[in-house]
Design a protein around this motif. Structure first.
Motif, PDB file in Angstrom:
ATOM      1  N   VAL A 189      -5.160 -74.622  16.316  1.00  0.00           N
ATOM      2  CA  VAL A 189      -6.613 -74.625  16.499  1.00  0.00           C
ATOM      3  C   VAL A 189      -6.908 -74.057  17.880  1.00  0.00           C
ATOM      4  O   VAL A 189      -6.230 -74.402  18.848  1.00  0.00           O
ATOM      5  CB  VAL A 189      -7.173 -76.055  16.364  1.00  0.00           C
ATOM      6  CG1 VAL A 189      -8.669 -76.076  16.641  1.00  0.00           C
ATOM      7  CG2 VAL A 189      -6.894 -76.607  14.978  1.00  0.00           C
ATOM      8  N   PRO A 190      -7.876 -73.161  18.029  1.00  0.00           N
ATOM      9  CA  PRO A 190      -8.187 -72.612  19.354  1.00  0.00           C
ATOM     10  C   PRO A 190      -8.495 -73.712  20.368  1.00  0.00           C
ATOM     11  O   PRO A 190      -9.115 -74.725  20.039  1.00  0.00           O
ATOM     12  CB  PRO A 190      -9.411 -71.723  19.088  1.00  0.00           C
ATOM     13  CG  PRO A 190      -9.315 -71.372  17.638  1.00  0.00           C
ATOM     14  CD  PRO A 190      -8.694 -72.559  16.963  1.00  0.00           C
ATOM     15  N   GLY A 191      -8.066 -73.489  21.587  1.00  0.00           N
ATOM     16  CA  GLY A 191      -8.265 -74.494  22.624  1.00  0.00           C
ATOM     17  C   GLY A 191      -9.698 -74.649  23.089  1.00  0.00           C
ATOM     18  O   GLY A 191     -10.024 -75.636  23.754  1.00  0.00           O
ATOM     19  N   ASP A 192     -10.558 -73.696  22.746  1.00  0.00           N
ATOM     20  CA  ASP A 192     -11.963 -73.775  23.158  1.00  0.00           C
ATOM     21  C   ASP A 192     -12.868 -74.246  22.031  1.00  0.00           C
ATOM     22  O   ASP A 192     -14.059 -73.931  22.015  1.00  0.00           O
ATOM     23  CB  ASP A 192     -12.435 -72.416  23.677  1.00  0.00           C
ATOM     24  CG  ASP A 192     -12.295 -71.310  22.632  1.00  0.00           C
ATOM     25  OD1 ASP A 192     -11.694 -71.585  21.570  1.00  0.00           O
ATOM     26  OD2 ASP A 192     -12.773 -70.192  22.882  1.00  0.00           O
ATOM     27  N   LEU A 193     -12.305 -75.003  21.078  1.00  0.00           N
ATOM     28  CA  LEU A 193     -13.080 -75.473  19.931  1.00  0.00           C
ATOM     29  C   LEU A 193     -13.151 -76.994  19.929  1.00  0.00           C
ATOM     30  O   LEU A 193     -12.154 -77.671  20.192  1.00  0.00           O
ATOM     31  CB  LEU A 193     -12.466 -74.974  18.627  1.00  0.00           C
ATOM     32  CG  LEU A 193     -13.191 -75.368  17.336  1.00  0.00           C
ATOM     33  CD1 LEU A 193     -13.279 -74.175  16.391  1.00  0.00           C
ATOM     34  CD2 LEU A 193     -12.462 -76.514  16.637  1.00  0.00           C
ATOM     35  N   ALA A 194     -14.331 -77.527  19.637  1.00  0.00           N
ATOM     36  CA  ALA A 194     -14.541 -78.968  19.487  1.00  0.00           C
ATOM     37  C   ALA A 194     -15.128 -79.227  18.104  1.00  0.00           C
ATOM     38  O   ALA A 194     -15.716 -78.335  17.482  1.00  0.00           O
ATOM     39  CB  ALA A 194     -15.475 -79.498  20.571  1.00  0.00           C
TER      40      ALA A 194
END
Length: 205
Positions: free
Chosen positions: A90-95
């Motif tokens: 999962v991309p690290g800049d996703l919440a």
């Protein structure tokens, strides 16, 4: 994900590990996450998400020793479990913020605008939220509204897989492009001619 500690939003990192079970009875462990809710999310993922988790050991962990006791962390746990099962990062800049129901649908949570504002303040670029909740758009945060866990998993993993697909497409086009092919042929001819020149012995008179 973003949870509320009283009136203050707090971001929490959810990690998951799903591995094949060697024993007949799979092991389920949760640290910082309600065990019964984790078991429910695993069942929803198998029934509504199509992931065969009944034969896998599942471990769920909340970084930093936090105790998450509200439904807003359901979506982040589902995305983490699916990411580990599918072996796709999962991309690290996703919440991800949202409650998951037994039918796999996503439900809105309280104070969602305040949670999303905190996500944006801490530098995240993408946020998966329930589709039924209308929010104002942010200039530097992309909101990804989804209706069920299937859409949430696809939206969360689209970043990495999309980049890979675009790179593969560009490479295929480059191989098919006649201009690129002619350039490769010209380079190969020049290389052959230079190698022949270097290999021909010179005669000194």
């Amino acid at each position: 994900t973003c949870v509320m500690e009283g009136a203050r939003p707090v971001l929490a990192e959810v990690q998951a590990l799903v591995v094949g079970s060697a024993a007949g009875n799979p092991r389920r462990t949760s640290n910082g996450f309600d065990y019964n809710r984790a078991a429910m999310l695993l069942a929803v993922l198998e029934k509504r998400g199509g992931l065969k988790l009944s034969t896998c050991d599942a471990y769920l962990n909340i970084i930093g020793g936090l105790q998450l006791d509200e439904p807003a962390a359901d979506l982040a746990a589902v995305v983490a479990l699916a990411s580990s099962y599918l072996d796709k990062p999962v991309p690290g800049d996703l919440a991800a913020v949202g409650e998951v129901g037994l039918t796999g649908e996503l439900r809105s949570v309280s104070q969602l605008s305040q949670r999303v504002a905190e996500v944006r303040r801490l530098g995240f670029k993408h946020c998966v939220i329930p589709a039924r909740q209308g929010l104002e758009s942010f200039p530097d945060l992309q909101l990804l509204p989804v209706q069920n866990i299937g859409e949430a998993i696809r939206a969360a993993m689209r970043g990495e897989s999309g980049r890979r697909r675009r790179l593969k497409r560009a490479r295929r086009r480059r191989r098919r492009c006649p201009v690129c092919i002619s350039r490769q042929i010209d380079r190969h001819i020049r290389w052959c001619m230079e190698s022949r020149r270097s290999s021909v012995p010179t005669m000194v008179l």
